[in-house]
Design an enzyme around this catalytic site. Structure first.
Site, PDB file in Angstrom:
ATOM      1  N   HIS A 168       0.827  -1.214   0.000  1.00 50.82           N
ATOM      2  CA  HIS A 168       0.000   0.000   0.000  1.00 50.82           C
ATOM      3  C   HIS A 168       0.865   1.269   0.000  1.00 50.82           C
ATOM      4  O   HIS A 168       2.068   1.182  -0.232  1.00 50.82           O
ATOM      5  CB  HIS A 168      -1.003  -0.045   1.159  1.00 50.82           C
ATOM      6  CG  HIS A 168      -1.646  -1.403   1.279  1.00 50.82           C
ATOM      7  ND1 HIS A 168      -2.629  -1.834   0.420  1.00 50.82           N
ATOM      8  CD2 HIS A 168      -1.377  -2.460   2.105  1.00 50.82           C
ATOM      9  CE1 HIS A 168      -2.965  -3.089   0.742  1.00 50.82           C
ATOM     10  NE2 HIS A 168      -2.221  -3.492   1.748  1.00 50.82           N
ATOM     11  N   GLU A 227       1.887 -11.772   5.516  1.00 48.89           N
ATOM     12  CA  GLU A 227       0.802 -11.110   6.256  1.00 48.89           C
ATOM     13  C   GLU A 227       1.166 -11.291   7.726  1.00 48.89           C
ATOM     14  O   GLU A 227       1.011 -12.365   8.298  1.00 48.89           O
ATOM     15  CB  GLU A 227      -0.549 -11.770   5.951  1.00 48.89           C
ATOM     16  CG  GLU A 227      -1.106 -11.459   4.573  1.00 48.89           C
ATOM     17  CD  GLU A 227      -1.797 -10.096   4.468  1.00 48.89           C
ATOM     18  OE1 GLU A 227      -1.751  -9.290   5.424  1.00 48.89           O
ATOM     19  OE2 GLU A 227      -2.389  -9.847   3.403  1.00 48.89           O
ATOM     20  N   GLU A 286      -2.142   0.264   7.917  1.00 48.43           N
ATOM     21  CA  GLU A 286      -1.266  -0.797   7.395  1.00 48.43           C
ATOM     22  C   GLU A 286      -0.109  -0.210   6.574  1.00 48.43           C
ATOM     23  O   GLU A 286       1.019  -0.699   6.668  1.00 48.43           O
ATOM     24  CB  GLU A 286      -2.076  -1.780   6.544  1.00 48.43           C
ATOM     25  CG  GLU A 286      -1.235  -2.931   6.015  1.00 48.43           C
ATOM     26  CD  GLU A 286      -1.989  -3.798   5.014  1.00 48.43           C
ATOM     27  OE1 GLU A 286      -3.204  -3.610   4.847  1.00 48.43           O
ATOM     28  OE2 GLU A 286      -1.328  -4.656   4.387  1.00 48.43           O
ATOM     29  N   HIS A 316       2.854  -7.056   4.547  1.00 48.89           N
ATOM     30  CA  HIS A 316       1.466  -6.644   4.770  1.00 48.89           C
ATOM     31  C   HIS A 316       1.035  -7.006   6.177  1.00 48.89           C
ATOM     32  O   HIS A 316       1.719  -7.745   6.886  1.00 48.89           O
ATOM     33  CB  HIS A 316       0.532  -7.360   3.783  1.00 48.89           C
ATOM     34  CG  HIS A 316       0.627  -6.855   2.380  1.00 48.89           C
ATOM     35  ND1 HIS A 316      -0.275  -5.965   1.840  1.00 48.89           N
ATOM     36  CD2 HIS A 316       1.540  -7.105   1.414  1.00 48.89           C
ATOM     37  CE1 HIS A 316       0.076  -5.694   0.590  1.00 48.89           C
ATOM     38  NE2 HIS A 316       1.172  -6.374   0.310  1.00 48.89           N
TER      39      HIS A 316
HETATM   40 ZN   LIG Z   1      -2.062  -5.306   2.707  1.00 53.08          ZN
END
Ligand SMILES: [Zn+2]
Length: 218
Positions: A14, A183, A52, A107
């Site tokens: 992101h 993640e 995030e 992430h």
């Molecule tokens: Zn993400």
């Protein structure tokens, strides 16, 4: 100790400007396997508003510092936390063009399922090229083993044993280098969010991820 002969690309998920540039990040781009996906997404946030994109940016710097201290050359797919994108296909192209030995996307997740927590490592499956085969799976396993070794819990809600084969992640589908996506945890889980949002917690994730990469580099 390496001597700059190994290149690792870190891909902090992101970006800080994504939320205010909806049209730009919703534009469809090639995502592999004949599919298209939005250029990028805004990502998730903790209940108290820690985003995030800020997490992945901070984490990438910490992982980079550990790797650089071991003589690894590190490149990032974005240079600050104020921009827009880059699109997932551009991130993949950056890794491909870098000649990287490993590409690791960073992430954190945002599941609202009750009790959902823990990390998982995604990799492209079924593989679309040689790099996505054994090398990518080995990278994913080294990351998983290092994170487990650091006492981090594997996901209770995605994948199995901390690993998640995926055919729908553009960055992984388009990669011609060994690539995996971490993640780190669930930002919507209160206990895990507290760790993800703390500098000490991020340092713990960073060292575990960097050590997994170093194991992979051999
Ligand atoms: Zn993400």
């Amino acid at each position: 100790m390496f001597n700059g002969d190994k290149v690792v690309v870190l891909d902090p998920g992101h970006n800080g400007g994504n939320a205010s540039h909806a049209a730009e990040i919703n534009r469809l781009v090639p995502a592999g396997r004949g599919k298209s996906k939005p250029c990028n997404t805004t990502g998730t946030a903790t209940g108290s508003g820690y985003a995030e994109h800020a997490f992945t940016w901070d984490l990438a710097g910490r992982v980079r510092d550990v790797l650089v201290a071991h003589g690894v050359k590190v490149l990032l797919t974005r240079q600050d936390d104020r921009g827009v994108g880059p699109c997932v296909d551009k991130r993949a192209a950056f890794g491909n063009d870098s000649g990287a030995t490993a590409v690791v996307s960073l992430h954190a997740d945002g599941s609202t399922a009750a009790g959902a927590h823990g990390f998982h490592i995604a990799y492209s499956a079924p593989p679309l090229n040689a790099a996505q085969g054994e090398p990518a799976l080995r990278l994913a396993r080294q990351l998983r083993d290092s994170m487990v070794g650091a006492g981090l819990a594997t996901s209770t809600y995605i994948g199995s044993g901390g690993l998640s084969p995926r055919d729908d992640l553009g960055g992984l589908n388009l990669s011609t280098r060994p690539a995996a996506l971490v993640e780190c945890g669930n930002m919507r889980d209160q206990a895990e969010a507290a760790v993800l949002a703390s500098p000490a917690g991020r340092q713990r994730y960073a060292e575990a991820i960097a050590n997994g990469i170093l194991e992979y580099l051999g």
